[in-house]
Every structure is written in structure tokens, then in C-alpha cells.
Design an enzyme around this catalytic site. Sequence first.
Site, PDB file in Angstrom:
ATOM      1  N   LYS A 192       0.862  -1.191   0.000  1.00 34.10           N
ATOM      2  CA  LYS A 192       0.000   0.000   0.000  1.00 34.10           C
ATOM      3  C   LYS A 192       0.891   1.230   0.000  1.00 34.10           C
ATOM      4  O   LYS A 192       1.490   1.599   0.996  1.00 34.10           O
ATOM      5  CB  LYS A 192      -0.932   0.052   1.218  1.00 34.10           C
ATOM      6  CG  LYS A 192      -2.092   0.960   0.879  1.00 34.10           C
ATOM      7  CD  LYS A 192      -2.632   1.883   1.922  1.00 34.10           C
ATOM      8  CE  LYS A 192      -1.858   2.936   2.582  1.00 34.10           C
ATOM      9  NZ  LYS A 192      -1.677   4.172   1.782  1.00 34.10           N
ATOM     10  N   GLU A 268       9.374   0.839  10.981  1.00 36.93           N
ATOM     11  CA  GLU A 268      10.484   1.765  10.687  1.00 36.93           C
ATOM     12  C   GLU A 268       9.872   3.153  10.758  1.00 36.93           C
ATOM     13  O   GLU A 268       9.159   3.557   9.849  1.00 36.93           O
ATOM     14  CB  GLU A 268      11.022   1.531   9.263  1.00 36.93           C
ATOM     15  CG  GLU A 268      11.566   0.160   9.000  1.00 36.93           C
ATOM     16  CD  GLU A 268      12.936  -0.044   9.614  1.00 36.93           C
ATOM     17  OE1 GLU A 268      13.547   0.940  10.083  1.00 36.93           O
ATOM     18  OE2 GLU A 268      13.388  -1.184   9.644  1.00 36.93           O
ATOM     19  N   CYS A 303      13.920  10.202   6.939  1.00 42.13           N
ATOM     20  CA  CYS A 303      13.694   9.754   8.321  1.00 42.13           C
ATOM     21  C   CYS A 303      14.945   9.942   9.184  1.00 42.13           C
ATOM     22  O   CYS A 303      14.854  10.302  10.348  1.00 42.13           O
ATOM     23  CB  CYS A 303      13.263   8.297   8.333  1.00 42.13           C
ATOM     24  SG  CYS A 303      14.370   7.254   7.373  1.00 42.13           S
ATOM     25  N   GLU A 402       9.820  15.745  14.982  1.00 47.12           N
ATOM     26  CA  GLU A 402      10.293  15.507  13.620  1.00 47.12           C
ATOM     27  C   GLU A 402       9.617  16.502  12.686  1.00 47.12           C
ATOM     28  O   GLU A 402       8.397  16.495  12.544  1.00 47.12           O
ATOM     29  CB  GLU A 402       9.949  14.074  13.204  1.00 47.12           C
ATOM     30  CG  GLU A 402      10.545  13.719  11.874  1.00 47.12           C
ATOM     31  CD  GLU A 402      10.213  12.291  11.443  1.00 47.12           C
ATOM     32  OE1 GLU A 402       9.072  11.876  11.618  1.00 47.12           O
ATOM     33  OE2 GLU A 402      11.127  11.619  10.922  1.00 47.12           O
TER      34      GLU A 402
HETATM   35  P1  NAD Z   1       2.627   8.303   7.617  1.00 43.49           P
HETATM   36  O1  NAD Z   1       2.831   7.572   8.869  1.00 43.49           O
HETATM   37  O2  NAD Z   1       1.664   9.434   7.584  1.00 43.49           O
HETATM   38  O3  NAD Z   1       2.164   7.321   6.456  1.00 43.49           O
HETATM   39  C1  NAD Z   1       2.870   6.154   6.147  1.00 43.49           C
HETATM   40  C2  NAD Z   1       1.929   5.154   5.534  1.00 43.49           C
HETATM   41  O4  NAD Z   1       0.940   4.812   6.502  1.00 43.49           O
HETATM   42  C3  NAD Z   1       1.176   5.663   4.303  1.00 43.49           C
HETATM   43  O5  NAD Z   1       1.044   4.627   3.372  1.00 43.49           O
HETATM   44  C4  NAD Z   1      -0.168   6.060   4.880  1.00 43.49           C
HETATM   45  O6  NAD Z   1      -1.222   5.996   3.942  1.00 43.49           O
HETATM   46  C5  NAD Z   1      -0.356   5.018   5.967  1.00 43.49           C
HETATM   47  N1  NAD Z   1      -1.249   5.488   7.032  1.00 43.49           N
HETATM   48  C6  NAD Z   1      -1.456   6.760   7.449  1.00 43.49           C
HETATM   49  N2  NAD Z   1      -2.371   6.781   8.433  1.00 43.49           N
HETATM   50  C7  NAD Z   1      -2.763   5.498   8.634  1.00 43.49           C
HETATM   51  C8  NAD Z   1      -3.693   4.878   9.512  1.00 43.49           C
HETATM   52  N3  NAD Z   1      -4.418   5.589  10.369  1.00 43.49           N
HETATM   53  N4  NAD Z   1      -3.818   3.530   9.471  1.00 43.49           N
HETATM   54  C9  NAD Z   1      -3.082   2.793   8.589  1.00 43.49           C
HETATM   55  N5  NAD Z   1      -2.214   3.334   7.726  1.00 43.49           N
HETATM   56  C10 NAD Z   1      -2.042   4.667   7.749  1.00 43.49           C
HETATM   57  O7  NAD Z   1       4.094   8.732   7.156  1.00 43.49           O
HETATM   58  P2  NAD Z   1       4.495   9.606   5.893  1.00 43.49           P
HETATM   59  O8  NAD Z   1       4.065  10.998   6.180  1.00 43.49           O
HETATM   60  O9  NAD Z   1       4.039   8.932   4.641  1.00 43.49           O
HETATM   61  O10 NAD Z   1       6.093   9.470   5.908  1.00 43.49           O
HETATM   62  C11 NAD Z   1       6.873  10.228   6.724  1.00 43.49           C
HETATM   63  C12 NAD Z   1       7.266   9.455   7.968  1.00 43.49           C
HETATM   64  O11 NAD Z   1       7.913   8.235   7.588  1.00 43.49           O
HETATM   65  C13 NAD Z   1       8.260  10.188   8.811  1.00 43.49           C
HETATM   66  O12 NAD Z   1       7.895  10.092  10.161  1.00 43.49           O
HETATM   67  C14 NAD Z   1       9.566   9.436   8.553  1.00 43.49           C
HETATM   68  O13 NAD Z   1      10.512   9.564   9.568  1.00 43.49           O
HETATM   69  C15 NAD Z   1       9.101   8.050   8.367  1.00 43.49           C
HETATM   70  N6  NAD Z   1      10.103   7.250   7.626  1.00 43.49           N
HETATM   71  C16 NAD Z   1      10.846   6.324   8.331  1.00 43.49           C
HETATM   72  C17 NAD Z   1      11.825   5.576   7.685  1.00 43.49           C
HETATM   73  C18 NAD Z   1      12.639   4.545   8.426  1.00 43.49           C
HETATM   74  O14 NAD Z   1      13.252   3.703   7.771  1.00 43.49           O
HETATM   75  N7  NAD Z   1      12.668   4.561   9.739  1.00 43.49           N
HETATM   76  C19 NAD Z   1      12.043   5.760   6.316  1.00 43.49           C
HETATM   77  C20 NAD Z   1      11.272   6.710   5.636  1.00 43.49           C
HETATM   78  C21 NAD Z   1      10.294   7.444   6.311  1.00 43.49           C
END
Ligand code: NAD
Length: 500
Positions: A192, A268, A303, A402
Site C-alpha cells: 500500500k 520503521e 527519516c 520531527e
Molecule cells: P505516515 O505515517 O503518515 O504514512 C505512512 C503510511 O501509513 C502511508 O502509506 C499512509 O497511507 C499510511 N497510514 C497513514 N495513516 C494510517 C492509519 N491511520 N492507518 C493505517 N495506515 C495509515 O508517514 P508519511 O508521512 O508517509 O512518511 C513520513 C514518515 O515516515 C516520517 O515520520 C519518517 O521519519 C518516516 N520514515 C521512516 C523511515 C525509516 O526507515 N525509519 C524511512 C522513511 C520514512
Amino acid sequence: MSAALSIDTVKEQASRLTFRNQAFINGKYVPAASGKTFDCINPATGKAITQIAEGDKEDVDRAVKAARAVFEKGSWSRMAPTQRKKVLMRFASLIEKHTTELALLETLDMGKPIRDSSRIDVPLAAQAIGWYAEAIDKLYDEIAPTGPEAVSLIRREPVGVVAAVVPWNFPLLMASWKIGPALATGNSMIVKPAEQSPLTAIRIAELAAEAGIPEGVFNVVPGFGETAGQALGRHMDVDCVTFTGSTEVGKFFLRYAGESNMKQVSLECGGKSPNIIMADAPDLDAAATAAAWGIFFNQGEVCNAGSRLVVEESVKDRVLEKVMAVGKKLIPGDPLDPKTGLGAMVDKTQMERVLGYIEAGKKEGARLALGGSRVKTETGGYYIEPTVFDKVDNRMKIAQEEIFGPVLSTITFKDADEAVKIGNDTIYGLAAAIWTKDITKAFKVSQALRAGVVWVNCFDNGHISSPFGGFKQSGFGRDKSLHAMEKYSQLKATWIHIGA
Ligand code: NAD
């Protein structure tokens, strides 16, 4: 994509793209069961590129059923590893062959510079899948040292149906870190993508089919987090969720698993990485340049971004001057221009969120030393200039939360103990760096820092063979390296009685 190409050539290439915009379930592109779609917006213009199928519970259900059926059938899950390797190698090669197209899709979809998507995101995604493909027929299982009365075979089996829920900052690369090990170990999966950046995941689904991955093994369901994401998290027939995204949403997945079938979850999540520069760094200018790229690369939407510059007081002015010199040259530009080093923020919401943090920093009394504004508004795009705060206290919001934008917080320290204390004073523990010539200090500080990755005299270096993931609220489980395969397989002990 060569920097020698002109923006006109790249724009011409982009104008010839066609967009796959449906879900990919059981080997076919299909509309959402509801027929609903949502706009896919180019953040460099604010305009829609195409309409994407809005997957929801029913689509997730169809994808999980297809994934389960083929898993039980065994055409992939029980395929000989050497054969699975061949298919996955073909998949990796097809991604590589379509680098230009996939890089253009990534750049149009989420605003990152074309030079990064073509030289970093797509090649590393192909490398990740190829690396796990090459590994899978070289791994042995174990026999326990039980004694002569029995043989206990300890074997790794695929977990079954894996759901990969991924973010928008490196859409294809973050997905590939999961696709490689999940498919290599014999699972079926549903990806997804984030609603902000679904194009590359949707496109590679047909490349997977072309490579020979059987129908139902690789599915893509685009849609929103609260609907499609939650449906995967709560599904009673998903065995494992592998998630990359924010800490807040990571916690939701733990809840979903607890309230449904106790599926395996690996997370992650976010970071607030300290980049610690000691006065005795081997090369202060190199450290400062790396610090600048450590926060401005990918518009700060990384991240493990080095969002806290933790610098020894005596060299702060010199380091900051160099960081700002790099930042001043990084003028945000059209992501399709091969000369652009800093593109657009992924969407309006993220841009406003980052601008909100900049205001909070000013209100809390940090000194705005560089940038701080939205720029290029005439384009309709969401651009923010490189921003540096000086005189930040680690308790301030801009040092604790963040931001996920090109915003650096500078904090000073007097000795190594204080540097470690500041470095660890966060809920996160994804990454950290230390710059010093003193090997003993480097080792002691890296041991004391609570982070999944610690860089010494570099920042953001890595390789697919080295694990990546966090401590504390940055999550658990690791992407990359052979360790990632642990998330997608489970141990089975087969005890064979022999007798005396
Ligand atoms: P997000 O948590 O908003 O979304 C990530 C995914 O989760 C998306 O596919 C989104 O549609 C889904 N999602 C959102 N709300 C949800 C819910 N209520 N239930 C189920 N799924 C849901 O994150 P983002 O804004 O897409 O990405 C940025 C974040 O990702 C930052 O916090 C960043 O640090 C983190 N990140 C971490 C790593 C790592 O390896 N640790 C790598 C890249 C990004």
C-alpha cells in the site's frame, strides 16, 4: 539521468508518460470496487497528474484472498530458491531498464529532484531486489545440537501474506527494501503506497508480472491510510505488516494487530538524528558540508535527516558559516530540471506543517540564521528554502519533534558527555553521527548513543548489506541486510525421534 540533459528534454520525456492508476490485484489492473478515485497531485505545480483508484476494505480483501490462494498453492512459496532468484533478478533488471520512466514518475509524484530519483531512488531499488534475489539460494538452515536420540531441523518458512505499508519520501526505495526480502523468502504480498506517491508502486506491479512472478503474489492497493492502510492492519488473514512511516501511525499498527489476529508487526518510524561535530573532527569543512546535505537532501524529507546539528561550542561559528554557505547555494528549483538540487515539498499539508515549525522556532526564541520562507509561489508548487536555526535549546519543539523539512536546529555542547546527553534526549533513536579524529572518543560516543545506526566521520552512508532501523520510538525490526529476512520468515523446528 545525466545532468547534461536540458530541462526541455526531461519535460519532453515527461510529456510522453502514460500513467497506470489502478490497483493491481491477482495479476491485473482493476478499478477500486467502489469506483472511487482520488487526485494525484504534482507538488511542483499543485496540479493533478491523474486520478488514482481509491482502494478500501473490499479491495484489500480481494488482494488478501488472491495472495493467500497463491501462497497455499505453493507456486511461489514452494518454488526452488534458485528459480525464485531467477525471477526476482529479472524483476530487478526490468526496474533498472525502466529507470528513466520510473524516475520521472517519482519526481512528478512527490517533488524530488530528477537527478536524485534517477541516480539514487531507482538504481538502489533495483539493487535491493537483486541483492535479496542473489542471497536466497545461498542460505542454509540449522540442525540443533540435541544429542544422538533425535534430529531437530530448524527451518525458516515464509510467514504467508505480508502487507507493506510505505511512506512518500522514498516511495519506490522504501517499498523495495520490503519487496526484496519478503518475496525472496517466498511470501505473497500487498503493497500500500502512500496516497501522496502511488505511481511507481503501481507501475512496477506489471514489471513484476512480466518478470514471471505468479498472479496474486505481488499486489498493489493504492488508497488512504485510514481506510486501505487500516484495513490491512486489521485484516484477519494478513500474517505480517511491515511498515515505514511516522511514529504516530506505527503505534496504530500495534493496536490494529492487538485488536485483530496478533499479526507480526515491524516498524520503521521517525527520527530526530543528532549529527555531533567535535572540535577535533578530521576536517571541519567536510563535516559542515555533510551536515548541510544531511538536512537539505530530499528537501529534509528523510527519516534519518541530521535535523539536530550538535556542535562543540568552540567551532560552532565556523561550522555554521559553512553549512549556511551550502544552504544559500541550494535554491529550490523545478524538480524536472537536472540541475536542481532541492525540489518541492510533497504536498501543501507537509509544506504548511514545516512552515508551522519554523514559526514555532522563532516564537520559542531560537535565532533564524537562514531561510525560513515558502518560495516560488508563482509556480503553484510547495517550495521551502533551506532553513537554519541557531541558539536552539534541545527542549524546544524544533529540537524534539520531527519536522520532515529542510530545517536545521543548531545546539552547542562543551564536552563529549554533554554531546551524548543531548544526542539521546529524544524519543527517537534512528540514527546519529559523530565527527572526531580521536578513535577512543568515537567508539565511546557511538556506543553511548541509543540509535540503530551511528556514523563516524560521515553522514547518511550505507549499503544494502548493512541493517537500517531504529531504537526507541523509531521502531523495531530492520530493513536491509540479511537480518531483514527475519521479519518475513518464521522458525519451524521439526523434531525427528530416532531413539537410543
Ligand atoms: P505516515 O505515517 O503518515 O504514512 C505512512 C503510511 O501509513 C502511508 O502509506 C499512509 O497511507 C499510511 N497510514 C497513514 N495513516 C494510517 C492509519 N491511520 N492507518 C493505517 N495506515 C495509515 O508517514 P508519511 O508521512 O508517509 O512518511 C513520513 C514518515 O515516515 C516520517 O515520520 C519518517 O521519519 C518516516 N520514515 C521512516 C523511515 C525509516 O526507515 N525509519 C524511512 C522513511 C520514512
